[in-house]
Design a protein around this motif. Structure first.
Motif, PDB file in Angstrom:
ATOM      1  N   TRP A  22       9.129  56.176  22.793  1.00 54.18           N
ATOM      2  CA  TRP A  22       8.741  57.314  21.958  1.00 54.18           C
ATOM      3  C   TRP A  22       9.648  57.414  20.744  1.00 54.18           C
ATOM      4  O   TRP A  22       9.199  57.644  19.625  1.00 54.18           O
ATOM      5  N   PHE A  23      10.947  57.205  20.950  1.00 54.13           N
ATOM      6  CA  PHE A  23      11.895  57.242  19.838  1.00 54.13           C
ATOM      7  C   PHE A  23      11.575  56.155  18.823  1.00 54.13           C
ATOM      8  O   PHE A  23      11.579  56.387  17.616  1.00 54.13           O
ATOM      9  N   CYS A  24      11.289  54.940  19.309  1.00 58.70           N
ATOM     10  CA  CYS A  24      10.990  53.834  18.396  1.00 58.70           C
ATOM     11  C   CYS A  24       9.751  54.134  17.559  1.00 58.70           C
ATOM     12  O   CYS A  24       9.707  53.860  16.368  1.00 58.70           O
ATOM     13  N   ARG A  25       8.737  54.724  18.210  1.00 59.51           N
ATOM     14  CA  ARG A  25       7.519  55.035  17.488  1.00 59.51           C
ATOM     15  C   ARG A  25       7.801  56.058  16.391  1.00 59.51           C
ATOM     16  O   ARG A  25       7.381  55.912  15.258  1.00 59.51           O
ATOM     17  N   ASN A  26       8.536  57.111  16.753  1.00 61.92           N
ATOM     18  CA  ASN A  26       8.813  58.148  15.778  1.00 61.92           C
ATOM     19  C   ASN A  26       9.743  57.661  14.676  1.00 61.92           C
ATOM     20  O   ASN A  26       9.669  58.120  13.546  1.00 61.92           O
ATOM     21  N   ASP A  27      10.657  56.744  14.997  1.00 59.93           N
ATOM     22  CA  ASP A  27      11.556  56.212  13.988  1.00 59.93           C
ATOM     23  C   ASP A  27      10.759  55.510  12.895  1.00 59.93           C
ATOM     24  O   ASP A  27      10.991  55.712  11.710  1.00 59.93           O
ATOM     25  N   SER A  28       9.802  54.674  13.286  1.00 64.36           N
ATOM     26  CA  SER A  28       8.969  53.972  12.316  1.00 64.36           C
ATOM     27  C   SER A  28       8.112  54.953  11.530  1.00 64.36           C
ATOM     28  O   SER A  28       7.954  54.827  10.313  1.00 64.36           O
ATOM     29  N   GLU A  29       7.556  55.937  12.222  1.00 67.41           N
ATOM     30  CA  GLU A  29       6.734  56.926  11.544  1.00 67.41           C
ATOM     31  C   GLU A  29       7.560  57.718  10.535  1.00 67.41           C
ATOM     32  O   GLU A  29       7.075  58.076   9.462  1.00 67.41           O
ATOM     33  N   HIS A  30       8.813  57.988  10.879  1.00 65.03           N
ATOM     34  CA  HIS A  30       9.672  58.734   9.967  1.00 65.03           C
ATOM     35  C   HIS A  30       9.936  57.927   8.700  1.00 65.03           C
ATOM     36  O   HIS A  30       9.944  58.475   7.592  1.00 65.03           O
ATOM     37  N   VAL A  31      10.151  56.620   8.841  1.00 66.69           N
ATOM     38  CA  VAL A  31      10.378  55.763   7.677  1.00 66.69           C
ATOM     39  C   VAL A  31       9.148  55.754   6.777  1.00 66.69           C
ATOM     40  O   VAL A  31       9.253  55.851   5.550  1.00 66.69           O
ATOM     41  N   VAL A  32       7.967  55.639   7.383  1.00 67.60           N
ATOM     42  CA  VAL A  32       6.732  55.665   6.595  1.00 67.60           C
ATOM     43  C   VAL A  32       6.597  57.004   5.871  1.00 67.60           C
ATOM     44  O   VAL A  32       6.223  57.057   4.694  1.00 67.60           O
ATOM     45  N   TRP A  33       6.917  58.080   6.567  1.00 66.31           N
ATOM     46  CA  TRP A  33       6.865  59.420   5.956  1.00 66.31           C
ATOM     47  C   TRP A  33       7.828  59.493   4.777  1.00 66.31           C
ATOM     48  O   TRP A  33       7.479  59.990   3.701  1.00 66.31           O
ATOM     49  N   ASP A  34       9.063  59.007   4.977  1.00 69.18           N
ATOM     50  CA  ASP A  34      10.055  59.001   3.901  1.00 69.18           C
ATOM     51  C   ASP A  34       9.547  58.217   2.696  1.00 69.18           C
ATOM     52  O   ASP A  34       9.621  58.681   1.552  1.00 69.18           O
ATOM     53  N   CYS A  35       9.044  57.019   2.968  1.00 68.98           N
ATOM     54  CA  CYS A  35       8.611  56.139   1.877  1.00 68.98           C
ATOM     55  C   CYS A  35       7.426  56.717   1.124  1.00 68.98           C
ATOM     56  O   CYS A  35       7.338  56.587  -0.100  1.00 68.98           O
ATOM     57  N   ARG A  36       6.515  57.349   1.846  1.00 66.00           N
ATOM     58  CA  ARG A  36       5.364  57.953   1.179  1.00 66.00           C
ATOM     59  C   ARG A  36       5.832  59.001   0.167  1.00 66.00           C
ATOM     60  O   ARG A  36       5.303  59.093  -0.944  1.00 66.00           O
ATOM     61  N   HIS A  37       6.839  59.776   0.535  1.00 68.74           N
ATOM     62  CA  HIS A  37       7.358  60.790  -0.373  1.00 68.74           C
ATOM     63  C   HIS A  37       8.094  60.161  -1.558  1.00 68.74           C
ATOM     64  O   HIS A  37       7.938  60.606  -2.701  1.00 68.74           O
ATOM     65  N   VAL A  38       8.902  59.145  -1.293  1.00 68.86           N
ATOM     66  CA  VAL A  38       9.651  58.509  -2.382  1.00 68.86           C
ATOM     67  C   VAL A  38       8.699  57.809  -3.349  1.00 68.86           C
ATOM     68  O   VAL A  38       8.803  57.976  -4.571  1.00 68.86           O
ATOM     69  N   TYR A  39       7.762  57.027  -2.809  1.00 75.08           N
ATOM     70  CA  TYR A  39       6.758  56.389  -3.668  1.00 75.08           C
ATOM     71  C   TYR A  39       6.026  57.443  -4.500  1.00 75.08           C
ATOM     72  O   TYR A  39       5.831  57.281  -5.710  1.00 75.08           O
ATOM     73  N   GLY A  40       5.601  58.523  -3.841  1.00 77.92           N
ATOM     74  CA  GLY A  40       4.855  59.559  -4.539  1.00 77.92           C
ATOM     75  C   GLY A  40       5.653  60.192  -5.662  1.00 77.92           C
ATOM     76  O   GLY A  40       5.124  60.441  -6.752  1.00 77.92           O
ATOM     77  N   GLY A  41       6.932  60.449  -5.408  1.00 73.70           N
ATOM     78  CA  GLY A  41       7.783  61.018  -6.443  1.00 73.70           C
ATOM     79  C   GLY A  41       7.953  60.085  -7.625  1.00 73.70           C
ATOM     80  O   GLY A  41       7.924  60.512  -8.789  1.00 73.70           O
ATOM     81  N   LEU A  42       8.110  58.797  -7.347  1.00 75.90           N
ATOM     82  CA  LEU A  42       8.268  57.811  -8.418  1.00 75.90           C
ATOM     83  C   LEU A  42       7.002  57.705  -9.265  1.00 75.90           C
ATOM     84  O   LEU A  42       7.055  57.679 -10.501  1.00 75.90           O
ATOM     85  N   VAL A  43       5.858  57.642  -8.591  1.00 73.40           N
ATOM     86  CA  VAL A  43       4.581  57.512  -9.303  1.00 73.40           C
ATOM     87  C   VAL A  43       4.303  58.749 -10.151  1.00 73.40           C
ATOM     88  O   VAL A  43       3.881  58.648 -11.310  1.00 73.40           O
ATOM     89  N   THR A  44       4.539  59.934  -9.586  1.00 69.89           N
ATOM     90  CA  THR A  44       4.279  61.176 -10.318  1.00 69.89           C
ATOM     91  C   THR A  44       5.202  61.305 -11.522  1.00 69.89           C
ATOM     92  O   THR A  44       4.773  61.690 -12.615  1.00 69.89           O
ATOM     93  N   TYR A  45       6.463  60.984 -11.329  1.00 69.85           N
ATOM     94  CA  TYR A  45       7.427  61.037 -12.432  1.00 69.85           C
ATOM     95  C   TYR A  45       6.952  60.150 -13.582  1.00 69.85           C
ATOM     96  O   TYR A  45       6.924  60.561 -14.745  1.00 69.85           O
ATOM     97  N   GLN A  46       6.573  58.923 -13.240  1.00 68.16           N
ATOM     98  CA  GLN A  46       6.154  57.975 -14.269  1.00 68.16           C
ATOM     99  C   GLN A  46       4.884  58.442 -14.977  1.00 68.16           C
ATOM    100  O   GLN A  46       4.760  58.339 -16.203  1.00 68.16           O
ATOM    101  N   ALA A  47       3.945  58.984 -14.212  1.00 65.00           N
ATOM    102  CA  ALA A  47       2.672  59.408 -14.791  1.00 65.00           C
ATOM    103  C   ALA A  47       2.835  60.601 -15.732  1.00 65.00           C
ATOM    104  O   ALA A  47       2.160  60.687 -16.762  1.00 65.00           O
ATOM    105  N   LEU A  48       3.732  61.513 -15.390  1.00 63.65           N
ATOM    106  CA  LEU A  48       3.888  62.732 -16.181  1.00 63.65           C
ATOM    107  C   LEU A  48       4.853  62.576 -17.350  1.00 63.65           C
ATOM    108  O   LEU A  48       4.687  63.212 -18.392  1.00 63.65           O
TER     109      LEU A  48
END
Length: 233
Positions: A22-48
C-alpha cells in the motif's frame, strides 16, 4: 498482482505485507500528483508570461523558479508575498518561515526542496528559451525529483548538467545537494522514470541536453529503471 498480494496479506493475517505494498502504491501516486502540479505550473507560467520560469538572480539572492510558479499551482493569495522581492525579504517572511513547504516541492514536514531543474547551456532553463514541452524532444529531462538538499524551496538552487556526474558518484553539490540510491526523472513528454543511480556517471548526460536528447533513446536507461509512470500535462 499487487492488489492480490495486498488482499492475501489482509485475509491471512499479514498486515505488514499489505502495508508495504500500500505504501509503495501511494508513494508512486504521490510522485505523479507532485509532477502533475509542477508540470501544470510550468506550462501555465509560460503560457501567461510568454517566457520560461527561471531563477531570478538579478537582485541576489533572488527567488527560485519554484517560488515563481507556485501562484499558478495553489491559492496563496491569503499569504503575503512579493515576487519582485528576494526570497529573504521581509515581504516574503510568511512563506519563508513556514516549517513545511508545498508538498509538490518538499518532503513532508520540510521546507527544503527535493525538486530541482537541470540547468546549463542547451537546457530549457536558459535565458531566452521559449519552446513549449511539445516542441522539446520527448527524451529531454526537464527536472528531477527525490534529491536531498538544504536548499529552501524559495531559494535559487538547482543542479547544473556539469554537476550531475559527480553527484551520481556520491559527491555532495551546492546547498548540500545529494542524489541518493534512487530518484525520479521527469521528461518533456510527461514520462516519469524512477531509476537507481547508474553505474556509469555519464549515463544521463544525453538526456540533459535539448540537442543531444533528440537522438537519445530512453531504452538506454533500462538497466537502471525501477518504475515507470506518466503525467498527462
Amino acid at each position: 498482482m499487487k492488489w492480490i498480494l495486498i488482499a492475501y496479506g489482509i485475509i491471512f493475517g499479514m498486515p505488514i505485507t499489505a502495508a508495504v505494498f500500500w505504501f509503495c502504491r501511494n508513494d508512486s501516486e504521490h510522485v505523479v500528483w507532485d509532477c502533475r502540479h509542477v508540470y501544470g505550473g510550468l506550462v501555465t507560467y509560460q503560457a501567461l508570461l510568454y517566457r520560461n520560469p527561471r531563477d531570478v538572480l538579478k537582485d541576489p539572492p533572488g527567488t527560485s523558479w519554484r517560488f515563481q510558479i507556485q501562484r499558478f499551482i495553489e491559492d496563496v493569495h491569503m499569504t503575503p508575498y512579493d515576487l519582485d522581492e528576494r526570497w529573504t525579504s521581509a515581504e516574503n517572511r510568511w512563506l519563508r518561515d513556514e516549517p513545511s513547504g508545498p508538498d509538490f516541492f518538499c518532503p513532508q514536514g520540510s521546507n527544503r526542496t527535493s525538486v530541482m531543474a537541470i540547468t546549463g547551456p542547451d537546457t530549457w532553463w536558459t535565458e531566452g528559451e521559449k519552446r513549449t514541452f511539445e516542441e522539446l524532444p520527448p527524451s529531454y529531462v526537464v527536472f528531477v525529483l527525490g534529491v536531498s538538499s538544504q536548499c529552501h524551496w524559495m531559494q535559487p538552487g538547482d543542479i547544473s548538467r556539469d554537476e550531475v556526474p559527480a553527484l551520481l558518484k556520491g559527491e555532495v553539490g551546492p546547498n548540500s545537494t545529494r542524489i541518493g540510491s534512487a530518484f525520479w526523472l521527469a521528461f518533456a513528454d510527461g514520462t516519469l522514470l524512477r531509476i537507481r543511480t547508474p553505474d556509469d556517471p555519464m549515463a544521463l548526460q544525453p538526456f540533459l541536453s535539448i540537442t543531444e536528447s533528440a537522438a537519445a533513446a530512453r531504452e538506454w536507461l533500462d538497466p537502471w529503471v525501477l518504475e515507470t509512470s506518466h503525467v498527462d500535462r
